[in-house]
Design an enzyme around this catalytic site. Structure first.
Site, short mmCIF file in Angstrom:
data_model
loop_
_atom_site.label_atom_id
_atom_site.label_comp_id
_atom_site.label_asym_id
_atom_site.label_seq_id
_atom_site.Cartn_x
_atom_site.Cartn_y
_atom_site.Cartn_z
N HIS A 215 0.88 -1.03 -0.05
CA HIS A 215 0.08 0.00 -0.08
C HIS A 215 1.36 1.22 0.16
O HIS A 215 0.73 2.26 -1.17
CB HIS A 215 -1.38 0.17 1.70
CG HIS A 215 -1.32 1.20 1.34
ND1 HIS A 215 -3.46 1.07 1.11
CD2 HIS A 215 -2.22 2.30 1.95
CE1 HIS A 215 -3.79 2.27 0.72
NE2 HIS A 215 -2.76 3.33 1.84
N GLU A 216 1.59 1.63 1.01
CA GLU A 216 2.84 2.58 1.39
C GLU A 216 3.94 2.67 0.08
O GLU A 216 4.21 3.50 -0.54
CB GLU A 216 3.23 2.66 2.12
CG GLU A 216 2.36 2.50 3.38
CD GLU A 216 1.60 3.51 4.03
OE1 GLU A 216 1.13 4.72 3.38
OE2 GLU A 216 0.07 3.45 4.09
N HIS B 257 1.81 4.01 -2.96
CA HIS B 257 1.47 5.94 -2.84
C HIS B 257 3.61 6.43 -3.30
O HIS B 257 3.74 7.21 -4.14
CB HIS B 257 1.45 6.19 -1.19
CG HIS B 257 0.31 5.89 -1.11
ND1 HIS B 257 -0.87 6.41 -1.33
CD2 HIS B 257 -0.54 5.29 0.58
CE1 HIS B 257 -2.32 6.71 -0.97
NE2 HIS B 257 -1.86 5.52 0.40
N GLU C 114 -4.79 7.48 -3.28
CA GLU C 114 -5.42 6.58 -2.54
C GLU C 114 -5.71 4.84 -4.19
O GLU C 114 -5.74 4.00 -3.70
CB GLU C 114 -6.62 6.29 -2.36
CG GLU C 114 -7.02 5.33 -1.19
CD GLU C 114 -5.80 5.42 -0.26
OE1 GLU C 114 -5.26 6.08 0.04
OE2 GLU C 114 -6.32 4.02 0.34
CO CO Z 1 -2.71 5.64 1.69
#
Ligand code: CO
Length: 503
Positions: A268-269, A272, A298
């Site tokens: 997830h990170e 980003h 996101e």
């Molecule tokens: Co996020």
């Protein structure tokens, strides 16, 4: 580069540099800062915030932006500007006007109130005591209504707050969209509830911290990160703090008995991080080198965490490596069992632990309540009751304690009303982008199975990352997918995947 744009860039770059220093301090505060440094750290942050606000609203900045675009009417003034520079001018103007609308005294009052509220929230959450948090929340709601009034709106006060995170988004568009999504999701949850539960307890096997960290680094390198331009640390809540294109800071959290949490957090990170790493360097300091919106940002994290990271082709490549590193936990498990387990649908009370169907219902619960608070149709003291009622209606469960209910997330205490929908928008954008990706790369699954991830990055960079804020989120969505944002691609994707998994 046009000379007026070049001049503006020279003036705005130091503001971006100040912002990056603030990001670095934030990162340090969550990772390595000694506890007692917190008071001095607040002084440092306050100074940087006020320097940035002054620079953003200065006469010099006003003149430099005004050379490109009329601040009153939004008409382009410098006809030499390229198409992307015109887009930058429009976004510079937007930021400038927004910063000017909030009086300095109000910004300070907001920051002070939310600092106290987030402290009170922490204690209230721990003791499941909504009553002690309620007076703080009342203040924050009132200030957020005031903020909406300062920022201005046409139809609904919540529109002004949504616009801070997702430019151009309105209640009139979002409300029916989320209502349709809610109907589709609750239907899926009900259907799956009738099926026998999936065996997944083997996922919670002890895996040593250092080995988990080594595996996290392996995943990051597969995604295309280099230790020369990024790093990974551990914090209470995982986050990504992009200091600069050459300095992406990510964090994860290690639960020794929940390796999959760490894996999900890193993907997830990392998603980003890749977005911010691929923003155009030449425009650093301009809106062209910033993420298009919170929802688009996101979409990039959910892309890697879920659409890739919970897909079968991904695990066909990664699972043998996982088995090799953690033989005690996974050597007796088949890939099929593992894939079913990581995609088990199991509604629970906690948003950040939710499966990909339940997740958006958590977001919708908070959206409906916060919209009501801002428009004044819901009173703060009704929140815990409404929370339970909605959780029961949408997810079929009811949190017994407020710490696992309306107090679970920090956002309200920080005054971030309007932020929550970005989480769901991210999933919807990602599903739509993924359809475009599959059309372009029909052999994507074979390539991922063979361990090729570079072409995924190339697709995202070419279609999304390189543009920064050149296109509004709505324009970007249209450009990449040929359609406006809707719930359809996401619901179709879920139906396909879970019909198969639960057949
Ligand atoms: Co996020």
């Amino acid at each position: 580069m046009s000379s007026s744009y070049k001049h503006l860039l020279q003036i705005s770059k130091p503001v971006a540099v100040l912002g990056s220093i603030q990001n670095l301090l934030d990162w340090d505060q969550e990772t390595y800062m000694p506890k007692q440094a917190i008071h001095f750290r607040s002084e440092q942050i306050e100074l940087l915030a006020s320097l940035q606000h002054k620079a953003r609203t200065s006469k010099k900045m006003q003149r430099a932006i005004g050379a490109l675009i009329d601040l009153e009417s939004g008409q382009i003034r410098d006809m030499q500007l390229t198409q992307e520079e015109r887009a930058a001018a429009r976004e510079y103007r937007r930021d400038y006007l927004q910063a000017k609308k909030l009086p300095n005294a109000f910004v300070k009052q907001f920051a002070k109130t939310s600092a106290k509220a987030s402290h009170a929230w922490q204690i209230a959450k721990e003791h499941h005591d909504f009553k002690s948090f309620a007076p703080h929340l009342e203040k924050i709601v009132k200030l957020s209504q005031k903020k909406a009034a300062f920022l201005g709106f046409k139809e609904h006060p919540y529109d002004a707050l949504l616009d801070l995170y997702e430019p151009g988004l309105t209640v009139a568009f979002l409300n029916p969209l989320l209502t349709r999504l809610k109907v589709g999701l609750t239907h899926l949850i009900e259907e799956i509830a009738l099926k026998p539960p999936v065996k997944e307890n083997f996922l919670y096997h002890f895996c040593a911290k250092q080995k988990q960290l080594d595996f996290a680094h392996l995943l990051l390198s597969k995604m295309g990160f280099s230790p020369e331009t990024s790093r990974l640390d551990t914090t209470a809540h995982p986050f990504c703090n992009p200091i600069h294109l050459t300095d992406i800071r990510m964090t994860t959290k290690i639960h020794p008995e929940n390796l999959l949490f760490n894996i999900g957090a890193v993907l997830h990170e990392g998603g980003h991080g890749l977005y911010h790493q691929h923003l155009p360097t030449a425009h650093y300091g301009s809106p062209l080198a910033e993420a298009a919106s919170y929802g688009i940002d996101e979409s990039q994290s959910r892309w890697w965490e879920v659409l890739i990271g919970q897909s079968l082709p991904f695990w066909e490549h990664i699972f043998p490596l996982l088995q090799k590193e953690f033989p005690e936990a996974f050597s007796n498990i088949s890939l099929k069992e593992f894939y079913r387990a990581i995609n088990a649908i199991k509604p629970g009370c906690i948003r950040i632990e939710a499966d990909e169907i339940s997740y958006n219902l958590h977001v919708i619960v908070r959206f409906e309540i916060e919209k009501g608070l801002i428009e004044g149709s819901i009173d703060v003291k009704e929140v815990p009751f409404l929370w339970k009622e909605k959780m029961r209606a949408y997810l079929g469960i009811e949190p017994l304690l407020d710490g696992q209910g309306c107090l679970q997330d920090i956002h309200w205490s920080l005054g971030c009303f309007g932020y929550f929908p970005s989480y769901t928008l991210g999933n919807l954008y990602a599903a739509q982008f993924f359809n475009a990706f599959k059309t372009q790369h029909q052999d994507w699954d074979e390539r991922v199975r063979a361990g090729d991830f570079a072409f995924i990055n190339q697709f995202l960079k070419e279609n999304i990352h390189q543009y920064g804020r050149q296109y509004s989120p709505q324009e970007l969505c249209q450009k990449v997918t040929g359609k406006e944002l809707s719930e359809k691609a996401f619901l179709d994707y879920l139906k396909m995947k879970y019909d198969d998994l639960y057949s």
